[in-house]
Enzyme design. Sequence first.
Site, PDB file in Angstrom:
ATOM      1  N   TRP A 102       0.821  -1.211   0.000  1.00 56.79           N
ATOM      2  CA  TRP A 102       0.000   0.000   0.000  1.00 56.79           C
ATOM      3  C   TRP A 102       0.852   1.257   0.000  1.00 56.79           C
ATOM      4  O   TRP A 102       0.536   2.231  -0.697  1.00 56.79           O
ATOM      5  CB  TRP A 102      -0.998  -0.003   1.151  1.00 56.79           C
ATOM      6  CG  TRP A 102      -2.087  -1.015   0.933  1.00 56.79           C
ATOM      7  CD1 TRP A 102      -2.338  -2.131   1.684  1.00 56.79           C
ATOM      8  CD2 TRP A 102      -3.048  -1.041  -0.139  1.00 56.79           C
ATOM      9  NE1 TRP A 102      -3.394  -2.839   1.152  1.00 56.79           N
ATOM     10  CE2 TRP A 102      -3.851  -2.197   0.034  1.00 56.79           C
ATOM     11  CE3 TRP A 102      -3.311  -0.210  -1.236  1.00 56.79           C
ATOM     12  CZ2 TRP A 102      -4.900  -2.530  -0.840  1.00 56.79           C
ATOM     13  CZ3 TRP A 102      -4.348  -0.545  -2.108  1.00 56.79           C
ATOM     14  CH2 TRP A 102      -5.119  -1.681  -1.907  1.00 56.79           C
ATOM     15  N   ASP A 172      -1.944   6.607   6.245  1.00 54.15           N
ATOM     16  CA  ASP A 172      -3.015   5.798   5.659  1.00 54.15           C
ATOM     17  C   ASP A 172      -3.387   4.739   6.697  1.00 54.15           C
ATOM     18  O   ASP A 172      -2.742   3.706   6.795  1.00 54.15           O
ATOM     19  CB  ASP A 172      -2.524   5.151   4.364  1.00 54.15           C
ATOM     20  CG  ASP A 172      -3.527   4.131   3.807  1.00 54.15           C
ATOM     21  OD1 ASP A 172      -4.627   3.982   4.380  1.00 54.15           O
ATOM     22  OD2 ASP A 172      -3.175   3.477   2.797  1.00 54.15           O
ATOM     23  N   LYS A 196     -12.586  -1.699   6.220  1.00 56.63           N
ATOM     24  CA  LYS A 196     -11.857  -2.631   7.085  1.00 56.63           C
ATOM     25  C   LYS A 196     -12.376  -2.531   8.518  1.00 56.63           C
ATOM     26  O   LYS A 196     -12.887  -3.490   9.054  1.00 56.63           O
ATOM     27  CB  LYS A 196     -10.347  -2.335   7.069  1.00 56.63           C
ATOM     28  CG  LYS A 196      -9.573  -2.946   5.909  1.00 56.63           C
ATOM     29  CD  LYS A 196      -9.707  -2.196   4.622  1.00 56.63           C
ATOM     30  CE  LYS A 196      -9.022  -2.868   3.467  1.00 56.63           C
ATOM     31  NZ  LYS A 196      -8.087  -2.004   2.751  1.00 56.63           N
TER      32      LYS A 196
HETATM   33  C1  LIG Z   1      -7.518  -1.513   1.623  1.00 55.13           C
HETATM   34  C2  LIG Z   1      -6.438  -0.504   1.719  1.00 55.13           C
HETATM   35  C3  LIG Z   1      -6.298   0.530   0.784  1.00 55.13           C
HETATM   36  C4  LIG Z   1      -7.214   0.658  -0.413  1.00 55.13           C
HETATM   37  O1  LIG Z   1      -8.420   1.112   0.006  1.00 55.13           O
HETATM   38  P1  LIG Z   1      -9.577   1.548  -1.022  1.00 55.13           P
HETATM   39  O2  LIG Z   1     -10.580   2.100  -0.073  1.00 55.13           O
HETATM   40  O3  LIG Z   1     -10.009   0.299  -1.721  1.00 55.13           O
HETATM   41  O4  LIG Z   1      -9.028   2.550  -1.943  1.00 55.13           O
HETATM   42  C5  LIG Z   1      -5.287   1.449   0.951  1.00 55.13           C
HETATM   43  N1  LIG Z   1      -4.449   1.375   1.995  1.00 55.13           N
HETATM   44  C6  LIG Z   1      -4.546   0.396   2.924  1.00 55.13           C
HETATM   45  C7  LIG Z   1      -3.594   0.359   4.063  1.00 55.13           C
HETATM   46  C8  LIG Z   1      -5.541  -0.581   2.814  1.00 55.13           C
HETATM   47  O5  LIG Z   1      -5.649  -1.543   3.732  1.00 55.13           O
END
Ligand SMILES: *Cc1c(COP(=O)(O)O)cnc(C)c1O
Length: 360
Positions: A102, A172, A196
Amino acid sequence: MARVFNFSAGPAALPLEVLEQAREELTDWQGCGMSVMEISHRSKEFIGIAERAESDLRALLQIPEDYKVLFVQGGATTQFGAVPLNLAEQTSAADYLLTGSWSKKALAEAQRFCDARAAASAADGGFTEIPDPSTWALRDDAAYLHYTPNETIGGVEFHTIPDCGDVPLVADMSSTILSRPLDVSKFGVIYAGAQKNIGPAGLTIVIVRGDLVDRARAATPTMLSYAPMAAAGSMLNTPPTYTWYIAGLVFGWLRERGGLEAMGEINRDKAELIYGAIDSSDFYANPVRKDCRSWMNVPFTLAKPELDATFLDEARAAALTNLKGHRSVGGMRASIYNAMPLAGVRTLVDFMAEFERRHG
Ligand SMILES: *Cc1c(COP(=O)(O)O)cnc(C)c1O
């Protein structure tokens, strides 16, 4: 059909109590005779739902007054581009810590919008650790330092907050937000996709320190600019109302359970249980350096990879689902966000021991 223990990485399990409340209110929200899905985002009913969700989130994370909380769309991936557009100019420096898939994606997107570079990378070790802070090549003039506190695919997590002095820290937090208490005041921007640990897919939470809200470069699309979004209460256009409502139910559920202190304890217990089971066995293995192991996503491999499909089939038969590892790394992965109870992890650990006895 009974509920299973769902170890999906995302969209992930939601608390059963939240689903039951949503079912209860599905066709008639609190006597208004309509579903939340059917009412205007400008109605007093929905404004109430939205404000309650924000105030519960602020209470849970103890978000300081001068931070704005945005409820936007586009997922965490859209923030990969929105962050540099809001915080940097095309020629500005921006530093990234590369600890997995990511953060790599976040850097690649930012490179389209500014002078973004990796200040540190764990790629050489196969993304199984966090590079020592003494090796980070941070630039004093960076517009921000970006990192991924929890790498959802590799299962690598920072257990301390990076120190970057006066440079704004951007995180993030898609797969770790709300998993334990957090000192929001250490951050410039926090963003997280909802699917999540917050609610259903379709909503992204962005928490922005006051002085960083109104810095977007002129060409930034309005929908990606923090200031107009904040000024409009995240309602520049129609927001994802139903997802926002469910997220609000999740925030209420967390508060009822004692908030993030309580969640942090349960989440630590869950993680210790599963890593303990992996480490005490010669049949299961996790490649991540112990002090960087994720509390939320636990990848593991079997000593006999030819048994992977059997493991997944038998797990499914034992009501343990979505344990297949990410396609880029293989093996297994157990995602154990807030909605996964300790009982689910106990059931998994017992299943793993029994599987090893029969096949190991
Ligand atoms: C799942 C995830 C993403 C992507 O998320 P989207 O909402 O599908 O764009 C980005 N960063 C992390 C750490 C993730 O777990």
